[in-house]
Design a protein around this motif. Structure first.
Motif, short mmCIF file in Angstrom:
data_model
loop_
_atom_site.label_atom_id
_atom_site.label_comp_id
_atom_site.label_asym_id
_atom_site.label_seq_id
_atom_site.Cartn_x
_atom_site.Cartn_y
_atom_site.Cartn_z
N HIS A 26 -19.31 -35.03 1.08
CA HIS A 26 -19.95 -34.21 0.06
C HIS A 26 -19.00 -33.98 -1.09
N ALA A 27 -19.53 -33.40 -2.13
CA ALA A 27 -18.73 -33.14 -3.33
C ALA A 27 -17.63 -32.14 -3.01
N PRO A 28 -16.56 -32.15 -3.79
CA PRO A 28 -15.51 -31.16 -3.58
C PRO A 28 -16.04 -29.74 -3.84
N ALA A 29 -15.43 -28.80 -3.20
CA ALA A 29 -15.85 -27.40 -3.36
C ALA A 29 -15.63 -26.95 -4.79
N PRO A 30 -16.57 -26.16 -5.32
CA PRO A 30 -16.41 -25.65 -6.69
C PRO A 30 -15.34 -24.56 -6.74
N VAL A 31 -15.01 -24.16 -7.94
CA VAL A 31 -14.06 -23.07 -8.16
C VAL A 31 -14.71 -21.75 -7.72
N PRO A 32 -14.00 -20.88 -7.00
CA PRO A 32 -14.58 -19.59 -6.63
C PRO A 32 -15.10 -18.86 -7.86
N GLY A 33 -16.29 -18.28 -7.72
CA GLY A 33 -16.94 -17.58 -8.81
C GLY A 33 -18.00 -18.41 -9.50
N THR A 34 -18.04 -19.73 -9.22
CA THR A 34 -19.04 -20.60 -9.82
C THR A 34 -20.42 -20.23 -9.27
N LEU A 35 -21.40 -20.13 -10.13
CA LEU A 35 -22.76 -19.85 -9.67
C LEU A 35 -23.40 -21.13 -9.17
N MET A 36 -23.94 -21.05 -7.96
CA MET A 36 -24.54 -22.20 -7.29
C MET A 36 -25.97 -21.86 -6.88
N VAL A 37 -26.80 -22.89 -6.76
CA VAL A 37 -28.16 -22.72 -6.27
C VAL A 37 -28.20 -23.25 -4.85
N ASP A 38 -28.63 -22.41 -3.93
CA ASP A 38 -28.87 -22.81 -2.54
C ASP A 38 -30.27 -23.41 -2.52
N LEU A 39 -30.36 -24.72 -2.42
CA LEU A 39 -31.64 -25.41 -2.48
C LEU A 39 -32.52 -25.10 -1.27
N SER A 40 -31.91 -24.77 -0.13
CA SER A 40 -32.70 -24.48 1.07
C SER A 40 -33.41 -23.14 0.97
N GLN A 41 -32.89 -22.21 0.14
CA GLN A 41 -33.50 -20.90 0.00
C GLN A 41 -33.95 -20.61 -1.43
N ASP A 42 -33.71 -21.55 -2.33
CA ASP A 42 -34.01 -21.37 -3.76
C ASP A 42 -33.42 -20.05 -4.26
N ARG A 43 -32.12 -19.88 -4.00
CA ARG A 43 -31.39 -18.66 -4.32
C ARG A 43 -30.13 -18.99 -5.09
N VAL A 44 -29.78 -18.15 -6.05
CA VAL A 44 -28.54 -18.33 -6.80
C VAL A 44 -27.49 -17.41 -6.21
N GLY A 45 -26.31 -17.94 -5.99
CA GLY A 45 -25.21 -17.15 -5.46
C GLY A 45 -23.89 -17.58 -6.06
N GLU A 46 -22.92 -16.72 -5.92
CA GLU A 46 -21.57 -16.98 -6.42
C GLU A 46 -20.77 -17.64 -5.30
N PHE A 47 -20.18 -18.79 -5.60
CA PHE A 47 -19.37 -19.50 -4.60
C PHE A 47 -18.14 -18.67 -4.27
N ARG A 48 -17.90 -18.45 -2.96
CA ARG A 48 -16.77 -17.64 -2.51
C ARG A 48 -15.70 -18.46 -1.81
N GLY A 49 -16.10 -19.55 -1.16
CA GLY A 49 -15.12 -20.36 -0.45
C GLY A 49 -15.79 -21.31 0.53
N GLU A 50 -14.95 -22.05 1.24
CA GLU A 50 -15.43 -23.03 2.20
C GLU A 50 -14.82 -22.71 3.56
N TRP A 51 -15.63 -22.83 4.60
CA TRP A 51 -15.14 -22.57 5.94
C TRP A 51 -15.91 -23.45 6.91
#
Length: 85
Positions: free
Chosen positions: A13-38
């Motif tokens: 998959h694509a590299p993780a975005p910078v923390p704070g980047t706004l992302m769209v969760d396509l499975s829930q059609d929701r916008v959220g702020e990227f916090r990290g990867e785990w």
């Protein structure tokens, strides 16, 4: 022949975005702020705070300008009603 073809196959998959980047969760059609990867999952948080959720990287994409604007406007409206501290 394509140079670098093996690099495309190595990255699931694509590299993780910078923390704070706004992302769209396509499975829930929701916008959220990227916090990290785990553990291969991305953690997103609602704009302005709230409970984080996880999403598979392939089920998320960067928010379009209009989606960012809508999310920020919704946050401002909640805040004006006293819903956010």
């Amino acid at each position: 022949m394509r140079n670098g073809a093996s690099n495309d196959q190595e990255s699931p998959h694509a590299p993780a975005p910078v923390p704070g980047t706004l992302m769209v969760d396509l499975s829930q059609d929701r916008v959220g702020e990227f916090r990290g990867e785990w553990c291969g999952q991305w953690s997103l948080r609602p704009i302005g705070g709230g409970v984080e959720w996880t999403v598979a990287p392939e089920a998320a994409r960067p928010a379009e300008p209009i989606e960012r604007l809508r999310a920020e406007l919704a946050r401002a409206n909640r805040r004006s009603r006293g819903e956010l501290l």
